[in-house]
Design a protein around this motif. Structure first.
Motif, PDB file in Angstrom:
ATOM      1  N   THR A  48       0.832  -1.195   0.000  1.00 41.19           N
ATOM      2  CA  THR A  48       0.000   0.000   0.000  1.00 41.19           C
ATOM      3  C   THR A  48       0.872   1.253   0.000  1.00 41.19           C
ATOM      4  O   THR A  48       2.038   1.210   0.427  1.00 41.19           O
ATOM      5  CB  THR A  48      -0.927   0.028   1.228  1.00 41.19           C
ATOM      6  N   THR A  65      -1.785   0.832  -8.731  1.00 36.80           N
ATOM      7  CA  THR A  65      -3.027   1.545  -9.007  1.00 36.80           C
ATOM      8  C   THR A  65      -2.881   3.027  -8.643  1.00 36.80           C
ATOM      9  O   THR A  65      -1.883   3.447  -8.050  1.00 36.80           O
ATOM     10  CB  THR A  65      -4.183   0.939  -8.209  1.00 36.80           C
ATOM     11  N   GLU A  66      -3.902   3.806  -8.975  1.00 35.98           N
ATOM     12  CA  GLU A  66      -3.859   5.242  -8.711  1.00 35.98           C
ATOM     13  C   GLU A  66      -3.757   5.549  -7.222  1.00 35.98           C
ATOM     14  O   GLU A  66      -3.189   6.572  -6.830  1.00 35.98           O
ATOM     15  CB  GLU A  66      -5.098   5.921  -9.297  1.00 35.98           C
ATOM     16  N   ASP A  67      -4.296   4.681  -6.382  1.00 37.79           N
ATOM     17  CA  ASP A  67      -4.221   4.922  -4.943  1.00 37.79           C
ATOM     18  C   ASP A  67      -2.967   4.343  -4.307  1.00 37.79           C
ATOM     19  O   ASP A  67      -2.819   4.318  -3.076  1.00 37.79           O
ATOM     20  CB  ASP A  67      -5.463   4.384  -4.240  1.00 37.79           C
ATOM     21  N   THR A  69      -1.730   1.182  -4.528  1.00 35.92           N
ATOM     22  CA  THR A  69      -1.787  -0.225  -4.138  1.00 35.92           C
ATOM     23  C   THR A  69      -1.110  -1.092  -5.195  1.00 35.92           C
ATOM     24  O   THR A  69      -1.277  -0.872  -6.387  1.00 35.92           O
ATOM     25  CB  THR A  69      -3.256  -0.684  -3.974  1.00 35.92           C
ATOM     26  N   LEU A  70      -0.351  -2.074  -4.738  1.00 38.53           N
ATOM     27  CA  LEU A  70       0.297  -3.022  -5.640  1.00 38.53           C
ATOM     28  C   LEU A  70      -0.075  -4.435  -5.203  1.00 38.53           C
ATOM     29  O   LEU A  70       0.259  -4.847  -4.088  1.00 38.53           O
ATOM     30  CB  LEU A  70       1.813  -2.848  -5.642  1.00 38.53           C
ATOM     31  N   THR A  71      -0.751  -5.134  -6.084  1.00 34.16           N
ATOM     32  CA  THR A  71      -1.134  -6.517  -5.814  1.00 34.16           C
ATOM     33  C   THR A  71      -0.353  -7.436  -6.738  1.00 34.16           C
ATOM     34  O   THR A  71      -0.571  -7.436  -7.957  1.00 34.16           O
ATOM     35  CB  THR A  71      -2.640  -6.732  -6.046  1.00 34.16           C
TER      36      THR A  71
END
Length: 277
Positions: A48, A65-67, A69-71
């Motif tokens: 995060t 992602t834009e926020d 977050t990396l999954t």
């Protein structure tokens, strides 16, 4: 004779670019390595508040992602194993082992059990890449940017015994000094002796299980850590370059062998064996 490189990543690891399993095999043979283990990343931790590093590969930045977050995506086990078989056919003089590097496995035991239960991997490394930060999880670099450097190192080493106690299905602990890769320059040089008590506690927890300590050559290994491992009762050593590109396979192994021998460890009966006290 150099030892097995027991920690190599290829195109099958989600953070590895460029990666090339065939070229990594060719490099291992050029160096005279007896064996190589392709320990691809297997991660279930979600990062995060990730800040994109300037040198991060495109396949990593594309996951953020834009926020922030990396999954990590799932490992394509079928494709990976097929590639290993092709390399075994092409490089019959090199022992090629399958494997994974399990990130924070004590936090995701059920997910790892689902993947490892099929028994398709020769080697399983356990590693710690993240720590809790606020409401999320981040690598040490983010911690160092927000917290006192010494506290980050102590928290990292304190988590190692919890990993060891909380996950049984691994052979070796990878890069116990991982946190030092992110040590801020403003704090001066990183000295393991400043954290000797914490290192010894983590090493003792690992030694009591009979598992191996990996000497990781992504950075120059610390002689003190290897010596403390021996003094803690550690009996087994493995070597790993942590290569994410073929040119780094076996990197620094000659120097690492000299360091390990100085602490009283010797090669096993076969060239591809682990090293023992």
């Amino acid at each position: 004779m150099l030892p097995t490189d027991g920690h190599v990543h290829t195109e099958w690891s989600w953070d590895c670019e460029p990666g090339d399993m065939e070229a990594s095999c060719a490099q291992a043979l050029r160096l005279g390595l007896p064996a190589v283990a392709f320990t691809e990343h297997l991660d279930f931790t979600v990062w995060t508040n990730v800040e994109t590093a300037p040198d991060a590969p495109a396949k990593v930045t594309g996951l953020i992602t834009e926020d922030g977050t990396l999954t990590p995506p799932p490992l394509d086990v079928t494709g990976y194993l097929s590639c290993v078989e092709r390399c075994r056919d092409r490089f019959p003089d090199l022992l090629i082992l399958t494997g994974v590097e399990a990130g924070e496995p004590h936090w995701h035991r059920d997910q790892f059990a689902g993947v490892l239960g099929a028994g398709q991997f020769d080697r399983v490394l356990a590693s710690l890449h993240t720590l809790p930060l606020g409401d999320g999880l981040n690598e040490p670099g983010e911690h160092f940017a927000q917290r006192p450097a010494a506290d980050v190192v102590r928290d990292y080493l304190a988590e190692i015994p919890r990993l060891v106690a909380g996950f049984a299905d691994f052979e070796a602990l990878a890069h116990i000094d991982f946190v030092s890769r992110y040590w801020p320059a403003a704090a001066g040089p990183f000295h393991p002796v400043d954290f000797e008590e914490e290192f010894r506690y983590a090493l003792t927890a690992l030694a009591t299980t009979g598992r191996a300590l990996e000497v990781n050559t992504n950075r120059k290994p610390f002689p003190e850590v290897v010596r403390w491992w021996r003094e803690a009762g550690g009996e087994v050593i493995t070597f790993g370059s942590d290569a994410h590109a073929p040119s780094f396979v076996g990197n620094g192994f000659a120097e690492a062998v000299a360091l390990v021998e100085a602490s009283g460890f010797r090669a096993g009966r076969h060239p591809y064996d682990r090293w023992y006290a």
